[in-house]
Design a protein around this motif. Structure first.
Motif, short mmCIF file in Angstrom:
data_model
loop_
_atom_site.label_atom_id
_atom_site.label_comp_id
_atom_site.label_asym_id
_atom_site.label_seq_id
_atom_site.Cartn_x
_atom_site.Cartn_y
_atom_site.Cartn_z
N GLN A 242 -50.00 1.90 7.82
CA GLN A 242 -50.58 2.39 9.25
C GLN A 242 -52.08 2.65 9.53
O GLN A 242 -53.08 2.38 10.30
N LYS A 243 -52.85 2.41 8.10
CA LYS A 243 -54.19 2.27 7.63
C LYS A 243 -54.66 0.58 7.36
O LYS A 243 -55.95 1.08 6.26
N ASN A 244 -53.83 0.40 7.30
CA ASN A 244 -54.18 -1.54 6.56
C ASN A 244 -53.86 -1.51 5.34
O ASN A 244 -55.36 -1.73 5.14
N MET A 245 -54.08 -0.19 4.27
CA MET A 245 -53.97 0.02 3.15
C MET A 245 -52.72 -0.95 2.64
O MET A 245 -52.06 -1.43 2.28
N ARG A 246 -53.44 -2.14 1.43
CA ARG A 246 -53.05 -2.44 0.41
C ARG A 246 -51.20 -1.86 -0.15
O ARG A 246 -51.87 -0.49 -0.51
N LEU A 247 -50.41 -2.36 -0.33
CA LEU A 247 -48.93 -1.59 -0.99
C LEU A 247 -49.94 -1.41 -1.81
O LEU A 247 -49.56 0.40 -2.86
N TYR A 279 -50.55 -6.80 -3.85
CA TYR A 279 -52.51 -6.14 -4.10
C TYR A 279 -53.13 -7.15 -3.73
O TYR A 279 -55.05 -6.68 -3.89
N THR A 280 -53.05 -8.32 -4.14
CA THR A 280 -53.19 -9.71 -3.14
C THR A 280 -53.51 -9.63 -1.25
O THR A 280 -54.83 -9.99 -0.68
N MET A 281 -52.63 -8.72 -0.87
CA MET A 281 -52.18 -9.01 0.39
C MET A 281 -51.85 -8.08 1.40
O MET A 281 -51.77 -7.26 0.25
N HIS A 282 -52.38 -7.55 2.74
CA HIS A 282 -51.80 -6.87 3.61
C HIS A 282 -49.96 -7.00 4.05
O HIS A 282 -49.96 -7.82 3.73
N GLY A 283 -50.11 -6.16 3.95
CA GLY A 283 -48.47 -6.02 5.12
C GLY A 283 -47.18 -5.67 3.50
O GLY A 283 -47.71 -5.69 2.08
N LEU A 284 -46.31 -5.86 4.52
CA LEU A 284 -45.35 -6.11 3.39
C LEU A 284 -44.72 -7.46 3.27
O LEU A 284 -45.12 -8.76 3.76
N PRO A 285 -44.14 -7.91 1.42
CA PRO A 285 -43.83 -9.25 1.14
C PRO A 285 -42.74 -9.69 2.77
O PRO A 285 -42.26 -8.66 4.02
#
Length: 354
Positions: A242-247, A279-285
């Motif tokens: 929701q905060k657009n942080m990487r998982l 660590y390099t992408m945003h959102g879900l795999p």
């Protein structure tokens, strides 16, 4: 003397013969009926008898006679036909210590086959599931040395990537069932569970589809074996989305590394982009990374509320949760001075440019 012999009525002779025949028939019928009902000791290994597919009643009768289980195979078949009990069911039967010809026929009619069970464990991949299935000697193997695309085709499923689509549970089966049979049942069960949990989901979740929830559930499943933590971990990941942080979760990195993973994660691995490197992408795999169980699915769809955005493994199977980066970094120093092969991820704002 001759006159007396000549006076014997032919009718009496016929009646006497008829009575003798009736008596003999009655005695024979009683003897046969008694034989059909009399139990005898079973002398088979583990008391298991197998009727192969395509076997006929006559063939089974001969085999039973050969194994010493019935004395008169033709009478057994004749009785079965007379009683309209000729349709026996193929399979593996667990016999009692003593069985009569009638009890054997009854078993083969009702088809009470010997049951086996196999457990597919939460958090494992489809490759792990297939390995587990192929270790069971009673399951027929049809998916040997086949990649995911071929497995999907063999199962006749309209999905692109099969990971996550098979529900981990204990499944019963009988001799002759295949690895495909179990996987199809697991797939159907996953669809049922996911659908039911999706329609009862909490409001305000960052998922557009049930499949995205399944992806999240697989990550939650890999992150912890502690049931009471799952909703808390799901809450951390939901808030990060929701905060657009990487998982920034290690299990996704490991999955993306594939066969390159040797039990350790290095900084270069966290910096190497793959479709699964959170660590390099945003959102879900793009897909699930494992098979989540019902509790993990429920956690993904009912995450715990709160402010925590970080967690770190404490080394005892549980995690320390933090709301701020400073608190989290202190916890990392306390609980995780170095990454181990059994390390469960701890979201942290990794500076990739370093």
């Amino acid at each position: 003397m001759e006159a007396r012999i000549m006076d014997v009525s032919p009718i009496r002779v016929v009646l006497a013969l008829a009575l003798w025949v009736l008596l003999m028939m009655g005695a024979s019928s009683y003897y046969v009926w008694n034989w059909l009902r009399t139990p005898q000791n079973i002398v088979l290994q583990d008391n298991v008898y197998i009727i192969e597919r395509g076997s006929t009643l006559h063939g089974v009768a001969k085999d039973l006679n050969k194994k010493g289980l019935i004395r008169w195979p033709r009478l057994w078949v004749f009785y079965a036909q007379l009683q309209n009990l000729s349709k026996i069911k193929a399979g593996e039967y667990q016999l009692a210590q003593r069985e009569s010809p009638l009890s054997l026929l009854s078993r083969f009619q009702t088809g009470e086959l010997l049951q086996y069970h196999i457990t597919l464990v939460e958090g494992r991949t489809l490759t792990d599931f297939i390995t587990t299935l192929h270790r069971h000697q009673k399951l027929s193997k049809t998916l040997v040395d086949k990649n995911y695309a071929k497995i999907v085709a063999e199962l006749g499923l309209s999905i692109e990537h099969p990971e996550g689509y098979f529900f981990p549970d204990t499944y019963q089966f009988v001799r002759g069932d295949t690895d495909k049979d179990i996987l199809l049942r697991a797939h159907l069960r996953m669809n049922e569970v996911l659908h039911q949990e999706w329609i009862n989901r909490a409001e305000g979740l960052p998922y557009k589809t049930a499949y995205e929830a399944l992806i999240m559930a697989s990550i939650v499943e890999k992150e912890t074996g502690a049931v009471f933590e799952r909703k808390e971990i799901a809450g951390v990941f939901v808030r990060r989305l929701q905060k657009n942080m990487r998982l920034q979760t290690d299990p996704t990195v490991i999955y993306g590394m594939g066969e390159l993973y040797d039990g350790n994660i290095r900084k270069k691995d966290l910096r190497t982009p793959t479709p699964y490197n959170t660590y390099t992408m945003h959102g879900l795999p793009p897909t699930p990374i494992a098979m989540p169980g019902k509790e993990a699915i429920r956690a993904a769809l009912h995450p715990a509320s709160g402010n925590n955005l970080f967690f770190v493994a404490k080394g005892d199977g549980t995690h320390y949760f933090s709301a701020t980066l400073d608190e989290h970094e202190n916890a990392v120093q306390k609980y995780q001075k170095s990454r181990r092969s059994n390390y469960r991820s701890s979201p942290v704002e990794l500076r990739l440019e370093e």
